[in-house]
Design an enzyme around this catalytic site. Structure first.
Site, PDB file in Angstrom:
ATOM      1  N   ALA A 119       0.830  -1.212   0.000  1.00  0.00           N
ATOM      2  CA  ALA A 119       0.000   0.000   0.000  1.00  0.00           C
ATOM      3  C   ALA A 119       0.863   1.259   0.000  1.00  0.00           C
ATOM      4  O   ALA A 119       0.367   2.349  -0.297  1.00  0.00           O
ATOM      5  CB  ALA A 119      -0.894  -0.008   1.236  1.00  0.00           C
ATOM      6  N   TYR A 149      10.763   3.153  -0.696  1.00  0.00           N
ATOM      7  CA  TYR A 149      10.229   1.778  -0.621  1.00  0.00           C
ATOM      8  C   TYR A 149       8.979   1.662  -1.506  1.00  0.00           C
ATOM      9  O   TYR A 149       8.817   0.687  -2.251  1.00  0.00           O
ATOM     10  CB  TYR A 149       9.909   1.470   0.848  1.00  0.00           C
ATOM     11  CG  TYR A 149       9.122   0.211   1.116  1.00  0.00           C
ATOM     12  CD1 TYR A 149       9.738  -1.044   1.139  1.00  0.00           C
ATOM     13  CD2 TYR A 149       7.753   0.274   1.383  1.00  0.00           C
ATOM     14  CE1 TYR A 149       9.007  -2.191   1.412  1.00  0.00           C
ATOM     15  CE2 TYR A 149       7.018  -0.870   1.661  1.00  0.00           C
ATOM     16  CZ  TYR A 149       7.649  -2.101   1.671  1.00  0.00           C
ATOM     17  OH  TYR A 149       6.921  -3.238   1.945  1.00  0.00           O
ATOM     18  N   ASN A 178      -0.266  -3.298   5.763  1.00  0.00           N
ATOM     19  CA  ASN A 178       0.238  -3.547   7.122  1.00  0.00           C
ATOM     20  C   ASN A 178      -0.240  -4.874   7.730  1.00  0.00           C
ATOM     21  O   ASN A 178      -1.256  -4.946   8.421  1.00  0.00           O
ATOM     22  CB  ASN A 178      -0.112  -2.373   8.049  1.00  0.00           C
ATOM     23  CG  ASN A 178       0.912  -2.230   9.155  1.00  0.00           C
ATOM     24  OD1 ASN A 178       1.394  -3.227   9.691  1.00  0.00           O
ATOM     25  ND2 ASN A 178       1.257  -1.005   9.505  1.00  0.00           N
ATOM     26  N   GLN A 218      -2.847   9.846  13.383  1.00  0.00           N
ATOM     27  CA  GLN A 218      -2.672   9.208  12.075  1.00  0.00           C
ATOM     28  C   GLN A 218      -3.412   7.853  12.100  1.00  0.00           C
ATOM     29  O   GLN A 218      -3.481   7.209  13.156  1.00  0.00           O
ATOM     30  CB  GLN A 218      -1.185   9.059  11.707  1.00  0.00           C
ATOM     31  CG  GLN A 218      -0.358   8.072  12.511  1.00  0.00           C
ATOM     32  CD  GLN A 218       0.320   8.694  13.714  1.00  0.00           C
ATOM     33  OE1 GLN A 218      -0.267   9.487  14.416  1.00  0.00           O
ATOM     34  NE2 GLN A 218       1.568   8.305  13.984  1.00  0.00           N
TER      35      GLN A 218
HETATM   36  P1  NAD Z   1      10.144  -9.875   6.183  1.00  0.00           P
HETATM   37  O1  NAD Z   1      11.226  -8.843   6.293  1.00  0.00           O
HETATM   38  O2  NAD Z   1       9.785 -10.643   7.407  1.00  0.00           O
HETATM   39  O3  NAD Z   1      10.484 -10.917   5.019  1.00  0.00           O
HETATM   40  C1  NAD Z   1      11.242 -10.583   3.888  1.00  0.00           C
HETATM   41  C2  NAD Z   1      12.340 -11.613   3.776  1.00  0.00           C
HETATM   42  O4  NAD Z   1      13.108 -11.329   2.587  1.00  0.00           O
HETATM   43  C3  NAD Z   1      13.330 -11.569   4.953  1.00  0.00           C
HETATM   44  O5  NAD Z   1      13.360 -12.817   5.622  1.00  0.00           O
HETATM   45  C4  NAD Z   1      14.661 -11.248   4.304  1.00  0.00           C
HETATM   46  O6  NAD Z   1      15.760 -11.913   4.901  1.00  0.00           O
HETATM   47  C5  NAD Z   1      14.428 -11.716   2.877  1.00  0.00           C
HETATM   48  N1  NAD Z   1      15.363 -11.082   1.964  1.00  0.00           N
HETATM   49  C6  NAD Z   1      15.673  -9.764   1.886  1.00  0.00           C
HETATM   50  N2  NAD Z   1      16.616  -9.569   0.960  1.00  0.00           N
HETATM   51  C7  NAD Z   1      16.910 -10.795   0.446  1.00  0.00           C
HETATM   52  C8  NAD Z   1      17.837 -11.240  -0.518  1.00  0.00           C
HETATM   53  N3  NAD Z   1      18.659 -10.392  -1.137  1.00  0.00           N
HETATM   54  N4  NAD Z   1      17.879 -12.568  -0.799  1.00  0.00           N
HETATM   55  C9  NAD Z   1      17.067 -13.449  -0.156  1.00  0.00           C
HETATM   56  N5  NAD Z   1      16.167 -13.067   0.775  1.00  0.00           N
HETATM   57  C10 NAD Z   1      16.102 -11.751   1.078  1.00  0.00           C
HETATM   58  O7  NAD Z   1       8.871  -9.113   5.599  1.00  0.00           O
HETATM   59  P2  NAD Z   1       7.357  -9.598   5.463  1.00  0.00           P
HETATM   60  O8  NAD Z   1       6.566  -8.777   6.386  1.00  0.00           O
HETATM   61  O9  NAD Z   1       7.271 -11.071   5.536  1.00  0.00           O
HETATM   62  O10 NAD Z   1       7.044  -9.106   3.977  1.00  0.00           O
HETATM   63  C11 NAD Z   1       7.074  -9.978   2.864  1.00  0.00           C
HETATM   64  C12 NAD Z   1       6.819  -9.179   1.602  1.00  0.00           C
HETATM   65  O11 NAD Z   1       5.561  -8.495   1.701  1.00  0.00           O
HETATM   66  C13 NAD Z   1       7.859  -8.097   1.315  1.00  0.00           C
HETATM   67  O12 NAD Z   1       8.058  -8.011  -0.076  1.00  0.00           O
HETATM   68  C14 NAD Z   1       7.208  -6.840   1.824  1.00  0.00           C
HETATM   69  O13 NAD Z   1       7.709  -5.672   1.194  1.00  0.00           O
HETATM   70  C15 NAD Z   1       5.756  -7.102   1.461  1.00  0.00           C
HETATM   71  N6  NAD Z   1       4.838  -6.314   2.294  1.00  0.00           N
HETATM   72  C16 NAD Z   1       4.742  -6.595   3.628  1.00  0.00           C
HETATM   73  C17 NAD Z   1       3.874  -5.822   4.410  1.00  0.00           C
HETATM   74  C18 NAD Z   1       3.728  -6.067   5.878  1.00  0.00           C
HETATM   75  O14 NAD Z   1       2.988  -5.320   6.526  1.00  0.00           O
HETATM   76  N7  NAD Z   1       4.378  -7.085   6.460  1.00  0.00           N
HETATM   77  C19 NAD Z   1       3.127  -4.804   3.829  1.00  0.00           C
HETATM   78  C20 NAD Z   1       3.281  -4.550   2.482  1.00  0.00           C
HETATM   79  C21 NAD Z   1       4.120  -5.328   1.705  1.00  0.00           C
HETATM   80  N1  GDD Z   2       6.768   1.040  13.886  1.00  0.00           N
HETATM   81  C1  GDD Z   2       6.250   1.876  14.800  1.00  0.00           C
HETATM   82  N2  GDD Z   2       6.724   1.823  16.074  1.00  0.00           N
HETATM   83  N3  GDD Z   2       5.289   2.745  14.430  1.00  0.00           N
HETATM   84  C2  GDD Z   2       4.781   3.562  15.371  1.00  0.00           C
HETATM   85  C3  GDD Z   2       5.225   3.532  16.706  1.00  0.00           C
HETATM   86  C4  GDD Z   2       6.246   2.621  17.066  1.00  0.00           C
HETATM   87  O1  GDD Z   2       6.695   2.530  18.203  1.00  0.00           O
HETATM   88  N4  GDD Z   2       4.529   4.477  17.401  1.00  0.00           N
HETATM   89  C5  GDD Z   2       3.692   5.038  16.531  1.00  0.00           C
HETATM   90  N5  GDD Z   2       3.856   4.522  15.299  1.00  0.00           N
HETATM   91  C6  GDD Z   2       3.149   4.976  14.088  1.00  0.00           C
HETATM   92  C7  GDD Z   2       4.087   5.353  12.940  1.00  0.00           C
HETATM   93  O2  GDD Z   2       4.624   6.648  13.171  1.00  0.00           O
HETATM   94  C8  GDD Z   2       3.118   5.313  11.759  1.00  0.00           C
HETATM   95  O3  GDD Z   2       2.483   6.558  11.627  1.00  0.00           O
HETATM   96  C9  GDD Z   2       2.119   4.237  12.181  1.00  0.00           C
HETATM   97  O4  GDD Z   2       2.328   3.968  13.572  1.00  0.00           O
HETATM   98  C10 GDD Z   2       2.244   2.936  11.419  1.00  0.00           C
HETATM   99  O5  GDD Z   2       3.601   2.569  11.441  1.00  0.00           O
HETATM  100  P1  GDD Z   2       4.140   1.175  10.849  1.00  0.00           P
HETATM  101  O6  GDD Z   2       3.208   0.095  11.220  1.00  0.00           O
HETATM  102  O7  GDD Z   2       5.554   1.038  11.296  1.00  0.00           O
HETATM  103  O8  GDD Z   2       4.213   1.422   9.276  1.00  0.00           O
HETATM  104  P2  GDD Z   2       3.192   1.959   8.141  1.00  0.00           P
HETATM  105  O9  GDD Z   2       1.794   1.545   8.361  1.00  0.00           O
HETATM  106  O10 GDD Z   2       3.399   3.424   7.998  1.00  0.00           O
HETATM  107  O11 GDD Z   2       3.789   1.201   6.899  1.00  0.00           O
HETATM  108  C11 GDD Z   2       3.809  -0.236   6.963  1.00  0.00           C
HETATM  109  O12 GDD Z   2       2.796  -0.774   6.172  1.00  0.00           O
HETATM  110  C12 GDD Z   2       3.025  -0.779   4.791  1.00  0.00           C
HETATM  111  C13 GDD Z   2       1.828  -1.361   4.081  1.00  0.00           C
HETATM  112  O13 GDD Z   2       0.635  -0.771   4.465  1.00  0.00           O
HETATM  113  C14 GDD Z   2       5.190  -0.748   6.649  1.00  0.00           C
HETATM  114  O14 GDD Z   2       5.335  -2.063   7.169  1.00  0.00           O
HETATM  115  C15 GDD Z   2       5.476  -0.824   5.208  1.00  0.00           C
HETATM  116  O15 GDD Z   2       6.697  -1.551   5.001  1.00  0.00           O
HETATM  117  C16 GDD Z   2       4.321  -1.547   4.529  1.00  0.00           C
HETATM  118  O16 GDD Z   2       4.558  -1.638   3.148  1.00  0.00           O
END
Ligand code: NAD
Ligand code: GDD
Length: 325
Positions: A119, A149, A178, A218
């Site tokens: 997202a 990102y 998320n 937020q």
């Molecule tokens: P995660 O960080 O737990 O898993 C990603 C994995 O990719 C890690 O284990 C890391 O070691 C591996 N990795 C990174 N670089 C690598 C490389 N060069 N070679 C091999 N492995 C590598 O994250 P996740 O939460 O499981 O997310 C999985 C996917 O979903 C990601 O592409 C992330 O961007 C996407 N995504 C996740 C969220 C979320 O909220 N968790 C939201 C939006 C998108």
């Molecule tokens: N991580 C974190 N830790 N966030 C906090 C905290 C804290 O202690 N306190 C408040 N927040 C607030 C952040 O400032 C942000 O506004 C909100 O909580 C959500 O933060 P995150 O959960 O860390 O990330 P995100 O929702 O902005 O983005 C995430 O979701 C995306 C997909 O919807 C990330 O994980 C992205 O990598 C992902 O792609």
């Protein structure tokens, strides 16, 4: 027996996806830089390898796979992707994983590949009002993600779709909103708000204070990992390519979310809002398209999922304390 390759199997969602595919009877190979630290991702074969290396991508896809799931990425929560300090690593590592893995899969004759977008690729200008964010799939353009990102995700979405158009490989693209749950990162700097706030509440005394980044007004929605994996599998089995949101429509302010977690803990907690990396002001999934195309959308309540997650993080934190004694 169907064969699947899960890239990023040592990570949070990848580990859960391996379990799911195994339970469906797949033969699964996982690949990651590391093993899953919480015991998930027990694939039939697990390769430790760096997917930024085209040779590794070529090797891991050998043997014939029906499906590839590309989840490997350099990612984290607000404390990792919004500080600016990791921008070069995020763009370089994730783009190379996508470029080389997609190419290797297409060259090896893989029929279907899944890509996990985010997202974070939606334009910031539609996420300024915390009460009324817009994240419908068609609102992606004109593009203006608020993080590098998000730009890498948008580039890679387009990359996958070119391979489908020009080279015949079937592509599935989901935009995750998320995702949280047990076996997710809960400390160390990459953790997202659900795990971070659970940990802060667990560490606080009854009657204590926790720090929340920003003014807490937020908004976000959070999706439990089992529903994320369900959505991925349904998308893979459908005749729709996406991009499609996989997220929850249950939007909540971060302060209200912290209050919910404090209630679950049974502790009396005061929230102190402090400066910190924040990302967009508001974000919520729009599930009209997934409902229309897959006849399904996530439905579990946030409270149900975060209760299970709180419990799991609580157990992890207790284990750490025991190990120190
Ligand atoms: P995660 O960080 O737990 O898993 C990603 C994995 O990719 C890690 O284990 C890391 O070691 C591996 N990795 C990174 N670089 C690598 C490389 N060069 N070679 C091999 N492995 C590598 O994250 P996740 O939460 O499981 O997310 C999985 C996917 O979903 C990601 O592409 C992330 O961007 C996407 N995504 C996740 C969220 C979320 O909220 N968790 C939201 C939006 C998108
Ligand atoms: N991580 C974190 N830790 N966030 C906090 C905290 C804290 O202690 N306190 C408040 N927040 C607030 C952040 O400032 C942000 O506004 C909100 O909580 C959500 O933060 P995150 O959960 O860390 O990330 P995100 O929702 O902005 O983005 C995430 O979701 C995306 C997909 O919807 C990330 O994980 C992205 O990598 C992902 O792609």
């Amino acid at each position: 027996m169907k064969r699947a390759l899960v890239c990023g199997a040592g990570g949070f969602i990848g580990g859960h996806l391996v379990n799911r595919l195994k339970s469906e009877g797949y033969w699964v190979r996982g690949v990651d830089l590391k093993y899953n630290e919480y015991g998930n991702g027990n694939a039939d074969d697990f390769v430790i390898g760096d997917l930024t290396d085209p040779v590794v991508c070529k090797q891991v896809v050998e043997g014939g796979f029906d499906e590839v799931y590309q989840l490997a990425a350099d990612m984290g929560g607000a404390g990792y992707i919004f500080t600016g300090e990791n921008d070069a690593a995020v763009m370089h590592n994730s783009a190379l994983c996508n470029l080389h893995m997609l190419h290797a899969a297409q060259q090896a004759g893989v029929k279907k590949i899944f890509y996990s977008s985010s997202a974070c690729m939606y334009p910031e200008y539609n996420q300024l009002d915390p009460e009324n964010p817009k994240c419908s799939e068609e609102s992606a353009y004109p593009a203006a993600p608020d993080s590098e990102y998000g730009w890498e995700k948008l580039f890679s979405e387009r990359l996958y779709l070119t391979y489908q158009r020009n080279l015949g490989i079937t592509v599935k693209v989901a935009r995750f909103h998320n995702i949280f749950g047990p076996q997710g990162t809960w400390k160390g700097g990459k953790e997202k708000a659900p795990a971070a706030i659970c940990r802060k509440v667990i560490e606080a005394e009854d009657g204590g204070t926790i720090e929340i980044w920003g003014d807490g007004k937020q908004t976000r929605s959070f999706l439990y990992v089992d529903e994320c994996v369900e959505g991925v599998r349904r998308l893979m089995e459908s005749d729709f390519s996406g991009p499609v949101n996989i997220g929850s429509e249950e939007m909540i302010s971060i302060n209200d979310f912290a209050k919910m977690i404090a209630e679950i803990s049974g502790k009396k907690i005061t929230i102190k809002n402090i400066p910190g990396p924040q990302g967009v002001r508001g974000r919520n999934s729009d599930n009209a398209l997934i409902q229309e195309k897959l006849g399904w959308a996530p439905s579990q309540s946030l409270r149900e999922g975060i209760t299970k997650t709180y419990q799991w993080i609580s157990e992890q934190a207790s284990k750490e304390v025991e190990e120190l004694v």
